[in-house]
Motif scaffolding. Sequence first.
Motif, PDB file in Angstrom:
ATOM      1  N   ASP A   1       0.843  -1.209   0.000  1.00  0.00           N
ATOM      2  CA  ASP A   1       0.000   0.000   0.000  1.00  0.00           C
ATOM      3  C   ASP A   1       0.871   1.248   0.000  1.00  0.00           C
ATOM      4  O   ASP A   1       0.581   2.220  -0.693  1.00  0.00           O
ATOM      5  CB  ASP A   1      -0.935   0.012   1.213  1.00  0.00           C
ATOM      6  CG  ASP A   1      -2.085  -0.971   1.078  1.00  0.00           C
ATOM      7  OD1 ASP A   1      -2.342  -1.452  -0.048  1.00  0.00           O
ATOM      8  OD2 ASP A   1      -2.730  -1.265   2.113  1.00  0.00           O
ATOM      9  N   GLU A   2       1.954   1.212   0.785  1.00  0.00           N
ATOM     10  CA  GLU A   2       2.882   2.349   0.814  1.00  0.00           C
ATOM     11  C   GLU A   2       3.539   2.536  -0.552  1.00  0.00           C
ATOM     12  O   GLU A   2       3.660   3.662  -1.046  1.00  0.00           O
ATOM     13  CB  GLU A   2       3.936   2.138   1.891  1.00  0.00           C
ATOM     14  CG  GLU A   2       4.894   3.296   2.039  1.00  0.00           C
ATOM     15  CD  GLU A   2       5.926   3.104   3.137  1.00  0.00           C
ATOM     16  OE1 GLU A   2       6.928   3.845   3.122  1.00  0.00           O
ATOM     17  OE2 GLU A   2       5.742   2.224   4.008  1.00  0.00           O
TER      18      GLU A   2
ATOM     19  N   ALA B   1       0.979   4.065  -2.914  1.00  0.00           N
ATOM     20  CA  ALA B   1       0.242   5.209  -2.363  1.00  0.00           C
ATOM     21  C   ALA B   1       0.016   6.342  -3.376  1.00  0.00           C
ATOM     22  O   ALA B   1      -1.047   6.968  -3.341  1.00  0.00           O
ATOM     23  CB  ALA B   1       0.946   5.731  -1.110  1.00  0.00           C
TER      24      ALA B   1
ATOM     25  N   ARG C   1      -4.242   1.542  -9.246  1.00  0.00           N
ATOM     26  CA  ARG C   1      -3.578   0.372  -8.657  1.00  0.00           C
ATOM     27  C   ARG C   1      -4.045  -0.904  -9.342  1.00  0.00           C
ATOM     28  O   ARG C   1      -3.247  -1.770  -9.675  1.00  0.00           O
ATOM     29  CB  ARG C   1      -3.885   0.268  -7.162  1.00  0.00           C
ATOM     30  CG  ARG C   1      -3.214   1.289  -6.320  1.00  0.00           C
ATOM     31  CD  ARG C   1      -3.638   1.145  -4.871  1.00  0.00           C
ATOM     32  NE  ARG C   1      -3.110   2.233  -4.072  1.00  0.00           N
ATOM     33  CZ  ARG C   1      -2.856   2.141  -2.788  1.00  0.00           C
ATOM     34  NH1 ARG C   1      -3.110   1.023  -2.136  1.00  0.00           N
ATOM     35  NH2 ARG C   1      -2.373   3.167  -2.125  1.00  0.00           N
TER      36      ARG C   1
END
Length: 145
Positions: free
Chosen positions: A119-120, A123, A130
Motif C-alpha cells: 500500500d505504501e 500510495a 492500482r
Amino acid sequence: MSEAPLPAIRSLPSWLLGRAAARGRTLVAEALAEEDMRMWHHVVLSAVRDLGPVAQADLGRGIGLDPKDLVGILDDLQSTDLVVREPDPKDRRKNAVSLTARGARLLKRCEKAARGANDELLAPLSAAEREQFTDMLRRISGAAG
C-alpha cells in the motif's frame, strides 16, 4: 552531441520497473523484519500454507528455490516451531512439510505487513490506477491468466 547515457537508461520501462521492484522489496523486507521474518521465509511459509502438507521437493520446485537453500530455510522455520517436517504418508521416503498453528498466526501478521508495505509503495496511485497497474504488471510479467 548525443544524449548522456544516464537519462536515456533511466527513461527505459525496464529500468523504472527495476527501481520500483527494488523499492517494493525494501519496503516488504522492512515490514517483515518487524515480525523477525525474512522474505524467503515468508514465501516458504505462504507456500506451505497453500500447498501443505507438501513434499519438500515439490515445495522447492513450486517456489523455484534450490533444494539446499530450502533445507536451510526449513531448518530455521522448524527450529522456531513454524513448520513441521514428517514422513510423507504418500511416500515414506519423502518429507512432507506442514504449517504449525504458530506458523499460521505469524503468516497472517506477515501478510498484513506485506500488504501495508505494498500500500505504501502504491500510495501515489488511486484505487483504479492500482488495479490497472497490477493488471498490466501481470500481463508483462507473464503471470496473467
